[in-house]
Motif scaffolding. Structure first.
Motif, PDB file in Angstrom:
ATOM      1  N   ASP A   1       0.854  -1.193   0.000  1.00  0.00           N
ATOM      2  CA  ASP A   1       0.000   0.000   0.000  1.00  0.00           C
ATOM      3  C   ASP A   1       0.884   1.235   0.000  1.00  0.00           C
ATOM      4  N   ALA A   2       0.460   2.244  -0.726  1.00  0.00           N
ATOM      5  CA  ALA A   2       1.154   3.532  -0.721  1.00  0.00           C
ATOM      6  C   ALA A   2       0.091   4.619  -0.888  1.00  0.00           C
ATOM      7  N   TRP A   3       0.276   5.742  -0.182  1.00  0.00           N
ATOM      8  CA  TRP A   3      -0.677   6.835  -0.262  1.00  0.00           C
ATOM      9  C   TRP A   3      -0.041   8.089   0.304  1.00  0.00           C
ATOM     10  N   GLY A   4      -0.666   9.229   0.018  1.00  0.00           N
ATOM     11  CA  GLY A   4      -0.153  10.477   0.560  1.00  0.00           C
ATOM     12  C   GLY A   4      -0.725  11.684  -0.135  1.00  0.00           C
ATOM     13  N   THR A   5       0.028  12.786  -0.071  1.00  0.00           N
ATOM     14  CA  THR A   5      -0.397  14.045  -0.683  1.00  0.00           C
ATOM     15  C   THR A   5       0.748  14.642  -1.482  1.00  0.00           C
ATOM     16  N   TYR A   6       0.378  15.523  -2.419  1.00  0.00           N
ATOM     17  CA  TYR A   6       1.383  16.297  -3.147  1.00  0.00           C
ATOM     18  C   TYR A   6       0.907  17.739  -3.246  1.00  0.00           C
ATOM     19  N   THR A   7       1.866  18.637  -3.319  1.00  0.00           N
ATOM     20  CA  THR A   7       1.566  20.055  -3.509  1.00  0.00           C
ATOM     21  C   THR A   7       2.465  20.595  -4.602  1.00  0.00           C
ATOM     22  N   ARG A   8       1.986  21.625  -5.267  1.00  0.00           N
ATOM     23  CA  ARG A   8       2.772  22.316  -6.289  1.00  0.00           C
ATOM     24  C   ARG A   8       2.858  23.775  -5.877  1.00  0.00           C
ATOM     25  N   SER A   9       4.084  24.264  -5.780  1.00  0.00           N
ATOM     26  CA  SER A   9       4.279  25.630  -5.324  1.00  0.00           C
ATOM     27  C   SER A   9       5.605  26.173  -5.849  1.00  0.00           C
ATOM     28  N   GLY A  10       5.584  27.372  -6.381  1.00  0.00           N
ATOM     29  CA  GLY A  10       6.814  28.030  -6.817  1.00  0.00           C
ATOM     30  C   GLY A  10       7.565  27.264  -7.891  1.00  0.00           C
ATOM     31  N   GLY A  11       6.874  26.576  -8.765  1.00  0.00           N
ATOM     32  CA  GLY A  11       7.527  25.817  -9.821  1.00  0.00           C
ATOM     33  C   GLY A  11       8.106  24.487  -9.357  1.00  0.00           C
ATOM     34  N   LYS A  12       7.777  24.065  -8.144  1.00  0.00           N
ATOM     35  CA  LYS A  12       8.274  22.806  -7.605  1.00  0.00           C
ATOM     36  C   LYS A  12       7.096  21.919  -7.192  1.00  0.00           C
ATOM     37  N   THR A  13       7.361  20.620  -7.124  1.00  0.00           N
ATOM     38  CA  THR A  13       6.361  19.658  -6.676  1.00  0.00           C
ATOM     39  C   THR A  13       6.904  18.937  -5.454  1.00  0.00           C
ATOM     40  N   TYR A  14       6.071  18.829  -4.423  1.00  0.00           N
ATOM     41  CA  TYR A  14       6.448  18.187  -3.169  1.00  0.00           C
ATOM     42  C   TYR A  14       5.525  17.000  -2.932  1.00  0.00           C
ATOM     43  N   VAL A  15       6.093  15.854  -2.617  1.00  0.00           N
ATOM     44  CA  VAL A  15       5.319  14.643  -2.373  1.00  0.00           C
ATOM     45  C   VAL A  15       5.634  14.135  -0.964  1.00  0.00           C
ATOM     46  N   LYS A  16       4.582  13.825  -0.208  1.00  0.00           N
ATOM     47  CA  LYS A  16       4.727  13.214   1.111  1.00  0.00           C
ATOM     48  C   LYS A  16       3.762  12.050   1.187  1.00  0.00           C
ATOM     49  N   GLY A  17       4.085  11.070   2.004  1.00  0.00           N
ATOM     50  CA  GLY A  17       3.155   9.968   2.163  1.00  0.00           C
ATOM     51  C   GLY A  17       3.730   8.816   2.942  1.00  0.00           C
ATOM     52  N   TYR A  18       3.150   7.638   2.693  1.00  0.00           N
ATOM     53  CA  TYR A  18       3.510   6.429   3.416  1.00  0.00           C
ATOM     54  C   TYR A  18       3.615   5.252   2.449  1.00  0.00           C
ATOM     55  N   LEU A  19       4.468   4.310   2.803  1.00  0.00           N
ATOM     56  CA  LEU A  19       4.630   3.056   2.081  1.00  0.00           C
ATOM     57  C   LEU A  19       4.468   1.939   3.104  1.00  0.00           C
ATOM     58  N   ARG A  20       3.592   0.962   2.788  1.00  0.00           N
ATOM     59  CA  ARG A  20       3.315  -0.110   3.735  1.00  0.00           C
ATOM     60  C   ARG A  20       3.455  -1.475   3.062  1.00  0.00           C
ATOM     61  N   ASP A  21       4.111  -2.391   3.789  1.00  0.00           N
ATOM     62  CA  ASP A  21       4.163  -3.802   3.421  1.00  0.00           C
ATOM     63  C   ASP A  21       3.284  -4.502   4.459  1.00  0.00           C
ATOM     64  N   THR A  22       2.278  -5.253   3.992  1.00  0.00           N
ATOM     65  CA  THR A  22       1.308  -5.823   4.934  1.00  0.00           C
ATOM     66  C   THR A  22       1.589  -7.266   5.317  1.00  0.00           C
ATOM     67  N   LYS A  23       2.566  -7.924   4.656  1.00  0.00           N
ATOM     68  CA  LYS A  23       2.835  -9.313   5.014  1.00  0.00           C
ATOM     69  C   LYS A  23       4.202  -9.770   4.526  1.00  0.00           C
ATOM     70  N   LYS A  24       4.678 -10.849   5.125  1.00  0.00           N
ATOM     71  CA  LYS A  24       5.931 -11.465   4.696  1.00  0.00           C
ATOM     72  C   LYS A  24       5.588 -12.448   3.575  1.00  0.00           C
ATOM     73  N   ASN A  25       6.037 -12.132   2.359  1.00  0.00           N
ATOM     74  CA  ASN A  25       5.643 -12.936   1.207  1.00  0.00           C
ATOM     75  C   ASN A  25       6.745 -13.065   0.148  1.00  0.00           C
ATOM     76  N   GLY A  26       7.986 -12.712   0.503  1.00  0.00           N
ATOM     77  CA  GLY A  26       9.081 -12.807  -0.466  1.00  0.00           C
ATOM     78  C   GLY A  26       9.274 -11.552  -1.296  1.00  0.00           C
ATOM     79  N   TRP A  27       8.552 -10.485  -0.975  1.00  0.00           N
ATOM     80  CA  TRP A  27       8.634  -9.229  -1.728  1.00  0.00           C
ATOM     81  C   TRP A  27       8.928  -8.064  -0.798  1.00  0.00           C
ATOM     82  N   THR A  28       9.723  -7.132  -1.271  1.00  0.00           N
ATOM     83  CA  THR A  28       9.952  -5.873  -0.582  1.00  0.00           C
ATOM     84  C   THR A  28       9.057  -4.837  -1.240  1.00  0.00           C
ATOM     85  N   ALA A  29       8.270  -4.126  -0.451  1.00  0.00           N
ATOM     86  CA  ALA A  29       7.346  -3.114  -0.980  1.00  0.00           C
ATOM     87  C   ALA A  29       8.120  -1.899  -1.472  1.00  0.00           C
TER      88      ALA A  29
END
Length: 143
Positions: free
Chosen positions: A43-71
Protein backbone atom coordinates in the motif's frame (compact mmCIF):
# COMPACT_ATOMS: atom_id res chain seq x y z
CA UNK A 1 22.93 -12.38 12.23
CA UNK A 2 20.26 -10.81 14.47
CA UNK A 3 17.72 -8.47 12.92
CA UNK A 4 16.52 -5.39 14.68
CA UNK A 5 12.84 -4.53 14.48
CA UNK A 6 13.75 -1.06 13.27
CA UNK A 7 12.77 -0.33 9.71
CA UNK A 8 14.41 2.36 7.64
CA UNK A 9 13.60 3.92 4.30
CA UNK A 10 15.82 3.75 1.26
CA UNK A 11 15.36 6.31 -1.45
CA UNK A 12 16.94 4.94 -4.58
CA UNK A 13 16.91 7.50 -7.33
CA UNK A 14 17.77 7.49 -10.96
CA UNK A 15 18.82 11.05 -11.59
CA UNK A 16 18.11 12.59 -14.92
CA UNK A 17 17.37 15.91 -13.29
CA UNK A 18 17.78 17.45 -9.91
CA UNK A 19 15.71 17.15 -6.79
CA UNK A 20 15.23 20.06 -4.51
CA UNK A 21 14.60 19.58 -0.81
CA UNK A 22 12.45 21.93 1.16
CA UNK A 23 8.94 22.57 2.39
CA UNK A 24 6.09 23.73 0.20
CA UNK A 25 4.60 27.17 0.67
CA UNK A 26 1.80 27.21 3.22
CA UNK A 27 -0.73 28.55 0.68
CA UNK A 28 -0.44 25.52 -1.64
CA UNK A 29 -3.41 23.14 -1.45
CA UNK A 30 -2.45 19.51 -0.95
CA UNK A 31 -3.99 16.88 -3.22
CA UNK A 32 -4.02 13.19 -2.46
CA UNK A 33 -2.23 10.45 -4.38
CA UNK A 34 -2.53 6.67 -4.41
CA UNK A 35 -1.15 4.35 -7.11
CA UNK A 36 -3.23 1.68 -8.80
CA UNK A 37 -3.37 -1.35 -6.52
CA UNK A 38 -1.20 -3.64 -8.66
CA UNK A 39 0.13 -5.95 -5.93
CA UNK A 40 -1.47 -7.41 -2.83
CA UNK A 41 0.44 -6.73 0.36
CA UNK A 42 1.69 -3.31 -0.80
CA UNK A 43 0.00 0.00 0.00
CA UNK A 44 1.15 3.53 -0.72
CA UNK A 45 -0.68 6.84 -0.26
CA UNK A 46 -0.15 10.48 0.56
CA UNK A 47 -0.40 14.05 -0.68
CA UNK A 48 1.38 16.30 -3.15
CA UNK A 49 1.57 20.06 -3.51
CA UNK A 50 2.77 22.32 -6.29
CA UNK A 51 4.28 25.63 -5.32
CA UNK A 52 6.81 28.03 -6.82
CA UNK A 53 7.53 25.82 -9.82
CA UNK A 54 8.27 22.81 -7.60
CA UNK A 55 6.36 19.66 -6.68
CA UNK A 56 6.45 18.19 -3.17
CA UNK A 57 5.32 14.64 -2.37
CA UNK A 58 4.73 13.21 1.11
CA UNK A 59 3.16 9.97 2.16
CA UNK A 60 3.51 6.43 3.42
CA UNK A 61 4.63 3.06 2.08
CA UNK A 62 3.31 -0.11 3.73
CA UNK A 63 4.16 -3.80 3.42
CA UNK A 64 1.31 -5.82 4.93
CA UNK A 65 2.84 -9.31 5.01
CA UNK A 66 5.93 -11.46 4.70
CA UNK A 67 5.64 -12.94 1.21
CA UNK A 68 9.08 -12.81 -0.47
CA UNK A 69 8.63 -9.23 -1.73
CA UNK A 70 9.95 -5.87 -0.58
CA UNK A 71 7.35 -3.11 -0.98
CA UNK A 72 8.27 -0.08 -3.07
CA UNK A 73 6.74 2.88 -4.86
CA UNK A 74 8.23 5.19 -7.45
CA UNK A 75 7.48 8.64 -8.82
CA UNK A 76 8.24 10.21 -12.19
CA UNK A 77 8.56 14.00 -12.37
CA UNK A 78 8.81 15.55 -15.85
CA UNK A 79 9.65 18.95 -17.27
CA UNK A 80 9.63 18.96 -21.08
CA UNK A 81 11.93 16.10 -22.14
CA UNK A 82 13.68 16.01 -18.77
CA UNK A 83 12.74 13.30 -16.24
CA UNK A 84 13.47 12.58 -12.59
CA UNK A 85 12.66 9.15 -11.11
CA UNK A 86 12.49 8.62 -7.36
CA UNK A 87 11.95 5.14 -5.89
CA UNK A 88 11.33 4.28 -2.24
CA UNK A 89 11.53 0.82 -0.68
CA UNK A 90 11.43 -0.49 2.86
CA UNK A 91 14.75 -1.61 4.26
CA UNK A 92 15.69 -3.15 7.58
CA UNK A 93 18.88 -2.84 9.59
CA UNK A 94 20.69 -5.66 11.42
CA UNK A 95 22.24 -5.21 14.86
CA UNK A 96 25.59 -4.82 13.05
CA UNK A 97 24.24 -1.93 10.98
CA UNK A 98 23.92 -3.87 7.71
CA UNK A 99 20.95 -2.83 5.59
CA UNK A 100 18.75 -5.37 3.83
CA UNK A 101 15.54 -5.37 1.77
CA UNK A 102 12.79 -5.81 4.34
CA UNK A 103 10.05 -8.41 3.92
CA UNK A 104 7.35 -8.28 6.57
CA UNK A 105 4.84 -5.93 8.14
CA UNK A 106 6.06 -2.33 8.19
CA UNK A 107 4.97 1.24 7.38
CA UNK A 108 7.41 4.07 6.63
CA UNK A 109 7.09 7.75 5.78
CA UNK A 110 8.29 8.96 2.39
CA UNK A 111 9.06 12.43 1.09
CA UNK A 112 10.53 13.81 -2.13
CA UNK A 113 10.49 17.06 -4.10
CA UNK A 114 11.54 18.11 -7.56
CA UNK A 115 11.85 21.25 -9.64
CA UNK A 116 10.42 19.23 -12.56
CA UNK A 117 6.76 20.09 -12.24
CA UNK A 118 5.02 19.64 -15.59
CA UNK A 119 3.73 16.13 -14.82
CA UNK A 120 3.81 13.66 -11.95
CA UNK A 121 3.25 9.90 -12.13
CA UNK A 122 3.11 7.31 -9.34
CA UNK A 123 3.65 3.57 -9.67
CA UNK A 124 3.48 0.73 -7.16
CA UNK A 125 6.29 -1.80 -7.30
CA UNK A 126 7.76 -4.80 -5.55
CA UNK A 127 11.28 -6.23 -5.35
CA UNK A 128 11.59 -10.00 -5.48
CA UNK A 129 13.85 -11.09 -2.59
CA UNK A 130 15.17 -14.16 -4.46
CA UNK A 131 16.01 -12.58 -7.83
CA UNK A 132 16.49 -8.94 -6.78
CA UNK A 133 14.38 -7.81 -9.75
CA UNK A 134 11.85 -5.00 -9.49
CA UNK A 135 8.37 -5.48 -10.89
CA UNK A 136 6.23 -2.43 -11.64
CA UNK A 137 2.48 -2.06 -11.73
CA UNK A 138 0.48 0.27 -13.94
CA UNK A 139 1.56 3.91 -13.75
CA UNK A 140 -0.97 6.53 -12.68
CA UNK A 141 -0.76 10.14 -13.90
CA UNK A 142 -1.52 12.59 -11.11
CA UNK A 143 -1.24 15.76 -13.22
Amino acid sequence: MRRIAAVALAAGTVMAGMAVAGAPAEAAAAKSWKPYNSYSGIDAWGTYTRSGGKTYVKGYLRDTKKNGWTACVRFLFTEGKKQYWSRFKIIGVTSGGTKYNFDGKATVKISVSSSYSSHLWVQECGRNKKTGKYYYGKGKKLF
